[in-house]
Design an enzyme around this catalytic site. Sequence first.
Site, PDB file in Angstrom:
ATOM      1  N   LYS A  97       0.874  -1.174   0.000  1.00  0.00           N
ATOM      2  CA  LYS A  97       0.000   0.000   0.000  1.00  0.00           C
ATOM      3  C   LYS A  97       0.909   1.221   0.000  1.00  0.00           C
ATOM      4  O   LYS A  97       1.639   1.464   0.957  1.00  0.00           O
ATOM      5  CB  LYS A  97      -0.921   0.031   1.208  1.00  0.00           C
ATOM      6  CG  LYS A  97      -1.874   1.232   1.153  1.00  0.00           C
ATOM      7  CD  LYS A  97      -2.705   1.381   2.410  1.00  0.00           C
ATOM      8  CE  LYS A  97      -3.568   2.640   2.284  1.00  0.00           C
ATOM      9  NZ  LYS A  97      -4.208   3.002   3.571  1.00  0.00           N
ATOM     10  N   GLY A 158      -8.699   9.370   9.331  1.00  0.00           N
ATOM     11  CA  GLY A 158      -9.048   9.437  10.739  1.00  0.00           C
ATOM     12  C   GLY A 158     -10.161  10.383  11.106  1.00  0.00           C
ATOM     13  O   GLY A 158     -10.505  10.508  12.288  1.00  0.00           O
ATOM     14  N   ALA A 184      -9.946   5.837   3.741  1.00  0.00           N
ATOM     15  CA  ALA A 184      -9.840   7.026   4.597  1.00  0.00           C
ATOM     16  C   ALA A 184     -11.169   7.756   4.738  1.00  0.00           C
ATOM     17  O   ALA A 184     -11.865   8.009   3.753  1.00  0.00           O
ATOM     18  CB  ALA A 184      -8.770   8.004   4.102  1.00  0.00           C
ATOM     19  N   GLY A 185     -11.491   8.092   5.976  1.00  0.00           N
ATOM     20  CA  GLY A 185     -12.663   8.897   6.271  1.00  0.00           C
ATOM     21  C   GLY A 185     -13.939   8.128   6.534  1.00  0.00           C
ATOM     22  O   GLY A 185     -14.936   8.706   6.968  1.00  0.00           O
ATOM     23  N   ASN A 206     -10.280   1.667   9.350  1.00  0.00           N
ATOM     24  CA  ASN A 206      -9.396   1.506  10.499  1.00  0.00           C
ATOM     25  C   ASN A 206      -9.961   2.218  11.726  1.00  0.00           C
ATOM     26  O   ASN A 206     -10.483   1.600  12.646  1.00  0.00           O
ATOM     27  CB  ASN A 206      -7.998   1.999  10.157  1.00  0.00           C
ATOM     28  CG  ASN A 206      -6.968   1.732  11.248  1.00  0.00           C
ATOM     29  OD1 ASN A 206      -5.788   2.010  11.080  1.00  0.00           O
ATOM     30  ND2 ASN A 206      -7.362   1.177  12.392  1.00  0.00           N
ATOM     31  N   THR A 207      -9.897   3.544  11.719  1.00  0.00           N
ATOM     32  CA  THR A 207     -10.251   4.321  12.908  1.00  0.00           C
ATOM     33  C   THR A 207     -11.641   4.004  13.434  1.00  0.00           C
ATOM     34  O   THR A 207     -11.829   3.834  14.645  1.00  0.00           O
ATOM     35  CB  THR A 207     -10.148   5.828  12.606  1.00  0.00           C
ATOM     36  OG1 THR A 207      -8.812   6.143  12.204  1.00  0.00           O
ATOM     37  CG2 THR A 207     -10.502   6.651  13.835  1.00  0.00           C
TER      38      THR A 207
END
EC number: 2.8.1.10
Length: 258
Positions: A97, A158, A184-185, A206-207
Site C-alpha cells: 500500500k 481518521g 480514509a474517512g 481503520n479508525t
Amino acid sequence: MEKLIIAGREFNSRLFLGTGKFSSNEWMEQSILASGTEMVTVAMKRVDMESTEDDMLKHIVHPHIQLLPNTSGVRNAEEAVFAAQMAREAFGTNWLKLEIHPDPRYLLPDSVETLKATEELVKLGFVVLPYCQADPVLCKQLEEAGAATVMPLGAPIGTNKGLQTKEFLQIIIEQAGIPVVVDAGIGAPSHAAEAMEMGASACLVNTAIAVAGNPIEMAKAFKQAVEAGRTAYEAGLGMQAIGFVAEASSPLTAFLNE
C-alpha cells in the site's frame, strides 16, 4: 456476492482493515477475525524490523490474510521505493500500500510523488495499491502506470466524516478498469454501505473500528454493511425519482369502485 480479484488473487471479503489505534493487539486480532477481512494493512513504522518475533505480527498473520505493508510516513517517491524494498525483504511479500503524505497534520497524499513512485515500483515487480486523492485524472494515470488498484480517499484520514468526495468517487468508479477501494474517512457502517452501493470494489476501514466502544462488534457491523452494499449494487438499485412527486408502488385504484 462476486469475488474481488486483485492482481490475480481472489478475495471473498471486500472489507480491508487497518491496524492502527487499537487499544491492544488482542482487540486488534479479534476485530480482524470478526470482520472476515482477507486484507490487512500494517505500517512499517509500527513493526520492529530487527525482531523476528514482533508481538504485533503474531496477531495479524493468518493463513487466509494477505498482509499489506504500507509506507505511511515517507515524504517522497525516493523514500517510498526504499521503504517498499525493506518491506518486501521483511514481510516476504511484493504487495504494497503506497502512501506518500509529506504534511503530518492532514496526511493528504502527494499526487505527483505517488504517481512517480507507482511507476518505479511497478517496474520493480511490486503489486502497488496507492492511496491517493479522489482525482479522476490522477486515478486514470495511476491505472495506466500499472497500479493494481486505486485507493481514493473519502475524507481525510481518521476524520470519520464519510464520503466527502462522493461526486469524484462516482467518476473514478465509472472510468476505472481496475478495482477502486475507498480509503480514509469512512466513519460508520452506513458510509461503507454507501460506497459499495455506488460500485466501489472494496472499503478500507481503520479508525471507525479501532476507536469504537466495542471494536469486535463494530467490525461485524462493517462486514454486514459492506456485504449489503455490494449485494445491492449487484442486484441493481432502482432509479431515484426526479423532483418530489410520489409514485405509488401499488397504483391500482379500481378496487375503490367495486
